[in-house]
Scaffold this motif. Sequence first.
Motif, PDB file in Angstrom:
ATOM      1  N   ASP A   1       0.835  -1.209   0.000  1.00 11.87           N
ATOM      2  CA  ASP A   1       0.000   0.000   0.000  1.00 11.87           C
ATOM      3  C   ASP A   1       0.868   1.257   0.000  1.00 11.87           C
ATOM      4  N   ILE A   2       1.740   1.346  -0.990  1.00 15.10           N
ATOM      5  CA  ILE A   2       2.720   2.438  -1.068  1.00 15.10           C
ATOM      6  C   ILE A   2       2.693   2.999  -2.485  1.00 15.10           C
ATOM      7  N   ASN A   3       2.851   4.290  -2.591  1.00 17.29           N
ATOM      8  CA  ASN A   3       2.978   4.891  -3.916  1.00 17.29           C
ATOM      9  C   ASN A   3       4.440   4.776  -4.349  1.00 17.29           C
ATOM     10  N   TRP A   4       4.695   3.823  -5.244  1.00 11.76           N
ATOM     11  CA  TRP A   4       6.087   3.568  -5.655  1.00 11.76           C
ATOM     12  C   TRP A   4       6.589   4.579  -6.682  1.00 11.76           C
ATOM     13  N   CYS A   5       5.781   5.595  -6.966  1.00  5.03           N
ATOM     14  CA  CYS A   5       6.241   6.688  -7.841  1.00  5.03           C
ATOM     15  C   CYS A   5       7.090   7.676  -7.036  1.00  5.03           C
ATOM     16  N   MET A   6       7.336   7.371  -5.800  1.00  4.96           N
ATOM     17  CA  MET A   6       8.012   8.316  -4.892  1.00  4.96           C
ATOM     18  C   MET A   6       9.393   8.766  -5.383  1.00  4.96           C
ATOM     19  N   ALA A   7      10.071   7.916  -6.170  1.00  3.01           N
ATOM     20  CA  ALA A   7      11.427   8.286  -6.617  1.00  3.01           C
ATOM     21  C   ALA A   7      11.446   8.805  -8.053  1.00  3.01           C
ATOM     22  N   ASN A   8      10.291   8.936  -8.661  1.00  5.52           N
ATOM     23  CA  ASN A   8      10.240   9.416 -10.052  1.00  5.52           C
ATOM     24  C   ASN A   8      10.098  10.944 -10.087  1.00  5.52           C
ATOM     25  N   THR A   9      10.294  11.519 -11.272  1.00  6.53           N
ATOM     26  CA  THR A   9      10.154  12.973 -11.418  1.00  6.53           C
ATOM     27  C   THR A   9       8.735  13.382 -11.036  1.00  6.53           C
ATOM     28  N   SER A  10       7.753  12.626 -11.537  1.00  7.21           N
ATOM     29  CA  SER A  10       6.367  12.871 -11.127  1.00  7.21           C
ATOM     30  C   SER A  10       5.939  11.758 -10.180  1.00  7.21           C
ATOM     31  N   ASN A  11       5.391  12.147  -9.037  1.00  6.23           N
ATOM     32  CA  ASN A  11       4.927  11.158  -8.054  1.00  6.23           C
ATOM     33  C   ASN A  11       3.479  10.734  -8.306  1.00  6.23           C
TER      34      ASN A  11
END
Length: 177
Positions: free
Chosen positions: A150-160
């Motif tokens: 249950d985590i947003n794995w976009c956390m390390a991308n340019t856009s979250n």
Amino acid sequence: MKWLDSFFEKKTRQVAQSASRRSALVKVGKLFVGTAFILPVLPFDRMNPNAHAAEGKKKVDVDDETSCDYWRHCALDGFLCSCCGGTVTTCPPGTEISKVTWVGTCRNPHDGKDYLISYNDCCGVAQCGRCFCNRNERERPGYRLGVHNDINWCMANTSNTYNCTVAAIVGVGEPRG
Ligand code: ABN
């Protein structure tokens, strides 16, 4: 009808002489208390019988990539990219695959082997909103980040901004000997 009156009068007098009012009240009291204790534990089926009927009819397709029941989705929490313009392994056009991910282990019902599945989020476009899926087989609590879904794995991308989730096979378990 006089004979009837005298018959009942006689009977009533007999009962009144042989049983006191108190003992009659005790008997009635026992009946009430017994009922109050026993009735709630009787095995009533409180389930809606139609719910069972629906369960029986639900078709589980472990091979449909657009279904939450697909075997690789055993620990996926999010929208299925296969319903959002992508596939089970590719992000929809205009989105970018997450740089970080989490892995789960799912058993392939066809060969009985356990596969390591990488659940990458696709990022950069607002959430897809189609085919939401939340399965948590072998998931662990949130304080173990890498094994929690249950985590947003976009956390390390340019856009979250989260759009959907793909499920790629990244390893296969060896059968125990
Ligand atoms: N990994 C899917 C997801 C995205 C955002 C928030 C929760 C879960």
